[in-house]
Design a protein around this motif. Sequence first.
Motif, short mmCIF file in Angstrom:
data_model
loop_
_atom_site.label_atom_id
_atom_site.label_comp_id
_atom_site.label_asym_id
_atom_site.label_seq_id
_atom_site.Cartn_x
_atom_site.Cartn_y
_atom_site.Cartn_z
N LYS A 91 -3.48 31.44 16.22
CA LYS A 91 -3.63 30.04 15.77
C LYS A 91 -4.50 29.27 16.75
O LYS A 91 -5.35 28.46 16.35
N ASP A 95 -7.91 27.27 15.94
CA ASP A 95 -8.09 25.85 16.28
C ASP A 95 -9.45 25.64 16.96
O ASP A 95 -10.16 24.68 16.64
N SER A 98 -12.40 25.77 14.39
CA SER A 98 -12.27 24.96 13.18
C SER A 98 -12.88 23.58 13.29
O SER A 98 -12.83 22.80 12.35
N THR A 99 -13.48 23.24 14.44
CA THR A 99 -13.88 21.86 14.70
C THR A 99 -15.40 21.68 14.83
O THR A 99 -16.13 22.64 15.05
N GLN A 135 -2.18 28.65 4.67
CA GLN A 135 -2.08 27.20 4.70
C GLN A 135 -3.07 26.60 5.70
O GLN A 135 -3.68 25.57 5.43
N VAL A 136 -3.24 27.23 6.85
CA VAL A 136 -4.22 26.76 7.83
C VAL A 136 -5.62 26.79 7.20
O VAL A 136 -6.40 25.84 7.34
N VAL A 138 -6.45 26.48 4.16
CA VAL A 138 -6.64 25.41 3.17
C VAL A 138 -7.28 24.22 3.86
O VAL A 138 -8.26 23.64 3.38
N TRP A 139 -6.76 23.85 5.04
CA TRP A 139 -7.29 22.70 5.76
C TRP A 139 -8.74 22.92 6.20
O TRP A 139 -9.57 22.01 6.14
N THR A 140 -9.07 24.13 6.65
CA THR A 140 -10.42 24.40 7.14
C THR A 140 -11.41 24.69 6.01
O THR A 140 -12.59 24.90 6.27
N ASN A 141 -10.92 24.69 4.77
CA ASN A 141 -11.74 24.95 3.58
C ASN A 141 -12.43 26.31 3.69
O ASN A 141 -13.61 26.47 3.43
N THR A 142 -11.64 27.29 4.11
CA THR A 142 -12.09 28.67 4.26
C THR A 142 -11.81 29.40 2.94
O THR A 142 -10.80 29.16 2.29
#
Length: 191
Positions: A91, A95, A98-99, A135-136, A138-142
Amino acid sequence: MPEFKILAISGSLRADSHNSALLRAARKHQPAGLAIEIYEDLRAIPPYDLDLDTPEVRPAPVAALRRRVTEADGLLIATPEFNYSVPGVLKNAIDWVSTDWTQREGLPLLRKPVAILGAAPTNFGTVRAQLALRQVFVWTNTDVVVKPEVHLFRSHERFDENGDLTDETSIGLVRELLDALKTKIEGRAAE
């Protein structure tokens, strides 16, 4: 036929990890057109620190990982399960990649095709860890491969003493997952 570069990341640091062995099996059984490269430096990634998350001060191992993720056509992630979730080291690495706080670099995980698999000695394998990882993403639009799901439960029964995957059903599922990842990458390349 073009060859697509896949960066494979194991979420386990353990020397005899079944998840790392699973990535080696994926490389052994990869379909034509894929070139799987296994990432070996997860241990070098420091804890995420927003103060260091800019191109000018980002730690070298993180900058190298971000570059490799960006250059890869797709990702293959093998995750163990700790406390019903993704291991912290995995994770943490996600992180870091992902930025884009400076809005100069782009987002390495944005729409990146990724396939998830995992192995565990328990009867449920890595079902919950893979769900948390999805779920992670989903946030990163992967762009995650949805099927097949590859959860090697009772993994100690599927590998031999050399760490080679010997279970034919598991090998078949790994091949199907890689085919699905390749199809997803081809779709992205055609856009």
